[in-house]
Design a protein around this motif. Structure first.
Motif, PDB file in Angstrom:
ATOM      1  N   CYS A 313       0.813  -1.220   0.000  1.00  0.00           N
ATOM      2  CA  CYS A 313       0.000   0.000   0.000  1.00  0.00           C
ATOM      3  C   CYS A 313       0.847   1.271   0.000  1.00  0.00           C
ATOM      4  N   ALA A 314       2.168   1.141  -0.072  1.00  0.00           N
ATOM      5  CA  ALA A 314       3.043   2.311  -0.025  1.00  0.00           C
ATOM      6  C   ALA A 314       2.839   3.178  -1.269  1.00  0.00           C
ATOM      7  N   PRO A 315       2.779   4.516  -1.111  1.00  0.00           N
ATOM      8  CA  PRO A 315       2.585   5.404  -2.260  1.00  0.00           C
ATOM      9  C   PRO A 315       3.696   5.291  -3.288  1.00  0.00           C
ATOM     10  N   TYR A 316       4.942   5.073  -2.822  1.00  0.00           N
ATOM     11  CA  TYR A 316       6.083   5.014  -3.734  1.00  0.00           C
ATOM     12  C   TYR A 316       6.859   3.717  -3.506  1.00  0.00           C
ATOM     13  N   SER A 317       7.369   3.160  -4.601  1.00  0.00           N
ATOM     14  CA  SER A 317       8.192   1.955  -4.510  1.00  0.00           C
ATOM     15  C   SER A 317       9.673   2.251  -4.693  1.00  0.00           C
ATOM     16  N   ASP A 318       9.994   3.430  -5.237  1.00  0.00           N
ATOM     17  CA  ASP A 318      11.385   3.769  -5.531  1.00  0.00           C
ATOM     18  C   ASP A 318      11.887   4.982  -4.764  1.00  0.00           C
ATOM     19  N   GLN A 319      11.114   5.458  -3.778  1.00  0.00           N
ATOM     20  CA  GLN A 319      11.546   6.579  -2.960  1.00  0.00           C
ATOM     21  C   GLN A 319      10.960   6.433  -1.560  1.00  0.00           C
ATOM     22  N   PRO A 320      11.525   7.125  -0.577  1.00  0.00           N
ATOM     23  CA  PRO A 320      11.103   6.930   0.812  1.00  0.00           C
ATOM     24  C   PRO A 320       9.634   7.261   1.047  1.00  0.00           C
ATOM     25  N   ASN A 321       8.999   6.449   1.892  1.00  0.00           N
ATOM     26  CA  ASN A 321       7.624   6.682   2.340  1.00  0.00           C
ATOM     27  C   ASN A 321       7.660   6.923   3.840  1.00  0.00           C
ATOM     28  N   LYS A 322       7.395   8.140   4.244  1.00  0.00           N
ATOM     29  CA  LYS A 322       7.475   8.493   5.656  1.00  0.00           C
ATOM     30  C   LYS A 322       6.150   8.236   6.354  1.00  0.00           C
ATOM     31  N   LEU A 323       6.233   7.641   7.546  1.00  0.00           N
ATOM     32  CA  LEU A 323       5.049   7.437   8.373  1.00  0.00           C
ATOM     33  C   LEU A 323       4.904   8.647   9.287  1.00  0.00           C
ATOM     34  N   GLU A 324       3.940   9.489   8.978  1.00  0.00           N
ATOM     35  CA  GLU A 324       3.770  10.740   9.721  1.00  0.00           C
ATOM     36  C   GLU A 324       3.118  10.484  11.079  1.00  0.00           C
ATOM     37  N   ARG A 325       3.280  11.457  11.967  1.00  0.00           N
ATOM     38  CA  ARG A 325       2.624  11.393  13.283  1.00  0.00           C
ATOM     39  C   ARG A 325       1.229  11.977  13.143  1.00  0.00           C
ATOM     40  N   LEU A 326       0.261  11.100  12.996  1.00  0.00           N
ATOM     41  CA  LEU A 326      -1.128  11.507  12.793  1.00  0.00           C
ATOM     42  C   LEU A 326      -1.999  11.024  13.945  1.00  0.00           C
ATOM     43  N   ASN A 327      -3.206  11.591  14.025  1.00  0.00           N
ATOM     44  CA  ASN A 327      -4.146  11.185  15.077  1.00  0.00           C
ATOM     45  C   ASN A 327      -4.876   9.889  14.738  1.00  0.00           C
ATOM     46  N   SER A 328      -4.789   9.460  13.497  1.00  0.00           N
ATOM     47  CA  SER A 328      -5.463   8.227  13.072  1.00  0.00           C
ATOM     48  C   SER A 328      -4.443   7.290  12.435  1.00  0.00           C
ATOM     49  N   PRO A 329      -4.668   5.979  12.518  1.00  0.00           N
ATOM     50  CA  PRO A 329      -3.718   5.015  11.959  1.00  0.00           C
ATOM     51  C   PRO A 329      -3.708   5.041  10.429  1.00  0.00           C
ATOM     52  N   VAL A 330      -2.594   4.586   9.851  1.00  0.00           N
ATOM     53  CA  VAL A 330      -2.411   4.516   8.406  1.00  0.00           C
ATOM     54  C   VAL A 330      -2.455   3.047   7.988  1.00  0.00           C
ATOM     55  N   GLN A 331      -3.222   2.753   6.935  1.00  0.00           N
ATOM     56  CA  GLN A 331      -3.309   1.377   6.459  1.00  0.00           C
ATOM     57  C   GLN A 331      -2.059   1.025   5.656  1.00  0.00           C
ATOM     58  N   LEU A 332      -1.391  -0.042   6.082  1.00  0.00           N
ATOM     59  CA  LEU A 332      -0.171  -0.490   5.420  1.00  0.00           C
ATOM     60  C   LEU A 332      -0.395  -1.731   4.551  1.00  0.00           C
ATOM     61  N   PHE A 333      -1.433  -2.490   4.835  1.00  0.00           N
ATOM     62  CA  PHE A 333      -1.716  -3.724   4.098  1.00  0.00           C
ATOM     63  C   PHE A 333      -3.219  -3.855   3.934  1.00  0.00           C
TER      64      PHE A 333
END
Length: 427
Positions: A313-333
């Motif tokens: 589910c990562a936005p990019y496959s060839d560049q860094p994907n940062k996990l931001e500090r958010l109030n809600s969880p981010v779907q990874l799979f």
């Protein structure tokens, strides 16, 4: 009266020796000083670190050599691997050496021995079978010579029982019934124009008396490329954080949520990396929360230290994907998307869908070299997804076998006669 004979497969042996000597394929090397045994890479296509261009290179080369790979055809590493495996196992000039094989390491391999000519004697079948075989050979074109692979049809006839993997939709239910096709020696029939397989469908009870309960997650922690810990999580969520002075053990329950403590920097021997890891730990005390449910995997970052990730589910496959500090969880799979991709793989082949998530703490990830040894990497997976991948791979190998059978028929067809019964009625 039966007599001995020696069957030669010079094409396969000559080709295989040339490939080992070429040093073109990573992991394909001689295993002894006499060049009588060789290693062949044997990484499962469902592994997260599977590299199709490297790990499947030798299998792809064999498919090209045999004319089984056409330009523009979709990549299918599992089918390529099955073809070369069948060729090696059926050839009297090769013998697998299980005692020297290593299949449980990061770069697994099998070892095969080149059988000397003096050990290749085999008993022929009865005169009746020889006559039948000669009739079939006369049906072939005069320009054809004996192939360097034994027919998969003959292989099936020699085996008393062959189990074909289930053909059915992927389901997340542990209690779903399974189906298996069983090919018995007595049921097998052949003719000059068509191949007939009598298959018996065994339907198992829908509800197991002892259902298997899989963990919700498996979490593996790496320091500088070395695995330092692995934990199974049974609950729906877990928090991974740097160990504090009050923590005890490698995991604990905190406020109803399982907590996994990052191992001490003492696991690292390199002094420079150890010092860097110690500094990084001060920014990871608030940790990262992971959650697993029927929709997939989620993450929420609370720590100050930077976190990067990769996965399907990562936005990019060839560049860094940062996990931001958010109030809600981010779907990874995304479990639903995974099932769709897996069904496509089962029916059409190609690349296996990804199921593992990689978190990289304190360093950008992925980069130009995603396999570089990062200071802290965490791999997260749902065991359910891994199980589905293994079943799908087995299914593709069975389908490849049926396709090989069809290629042996002059009509290019395989007739399946299915017989169903419920084994519970026989208890």
């Amino acid at each position: 009266m039966a007599s001995g004979r020696i069957r030669s497969t010079r094409k396969l042996k000559q080709w295989m020796v040339e490939q080992v000597n070429s040093n073109q394929y990573p992991g394909l090397v001689w295993d002894d000083q006499n060049n009588s045994m060789f290693r062949i890479p044997w990484k499962h296509a469902g592994k997260q670190d599977f590299r199709s261009e490297e790990d499947a290179a030798i299998f792809k080369a064999w498919a090209k050599f045999k004319g089984k790979l056409k330009d523009g055809e979709k990549a299918d590493p599992a089918t390529w691997k099955t073809r070369l495996r069948c060729a090696l196992n059926k050839s009297p000039e090769f013998e697998e050496v299980p005692d020297r094989s290593q299949l449980d390491i990061s770069e697994p391999y099998k070892v095969y021995r080149i059988v000397p000519l003096s050990e290749q004697g085999r008993l022929v079948c009865s005169d009746k079978n020889k006559e039948s075989s000669n009739k079939r050979k006369r049906k072939q074109s005069d320009s054809e010579s004996e192939t360097d692979e034994e027919s998969p049809v003959k292989k099936l006839k020699e085996e008393s029982l062959v189990v074909v993997e289930p053909i059915g939709q992927v389901s997340s239910s542990d209690s779903q019934g399974t189906e298996a096709a069983v090919i018995s020696k007595e049921q097998y029939q052949t003719s000059l124009n068509e191949i007939h397989l009598n298959l018996k469908i065994e339907t198992m009870p829908a509800v197991s008396l002892q259902p298997t309960v899989l963990p919700s997650m498996i979490i593996t922690i790496f320091y500088a490329g070395k695995q330092v810990d692995q934990q199974k999580v049974d609950g729906p969520d877990v928090k991974i954080a740097a160990r504090d002075s009050n923590s005890v053990g490698s995991s604990s329950i905190h406020c109803g949520m399982q907590r996994i403590w990052l191992p001490s920097e003492d696991c690292v021997t390199d002094s420079t990396k150890k010092a860097a890891l110690s500094r990084l730990m001060t920014f990871l005390d608030r940790g990262i929360m992971l959650a697993s449910n029927s929709n997939g995997l989620y993450a929420q970052r609370s720590c100050q230290g930077r976190v990067f990730w990769s996965g399907p589910c990562a936005p990019y496959s060839d560049q860094p994907n940062k996990l931001e500090r958010l109030n809600s969880p981010v779907q990874l799979f995304d479990r639903k998307k995974f099932v769709q991709d897996l069904m496509l793989y089962r029916t059409s082949g190609g690349e296996l869908p990804q199921h593992k998530i990689t978190l990289c703490l304190g360093e950008e990830f992925p980069e130009s070299d995603p396999n570089a040894d990062k200071l802290v990497k965490i791999e997260v997976e749902q065991p359910w997804a891994r199980q589905q991948l293994e079943e799908a791979t087995g299914f593709r190998e069975s389908l490849c076998l049926l396709q090989e059978l069809a290629s042996q028929s002059p009509l290019g067809e395989v007739t399946l006669n299915l017989y169903g019964f419920n084994p519970t009625l026989e208890l």
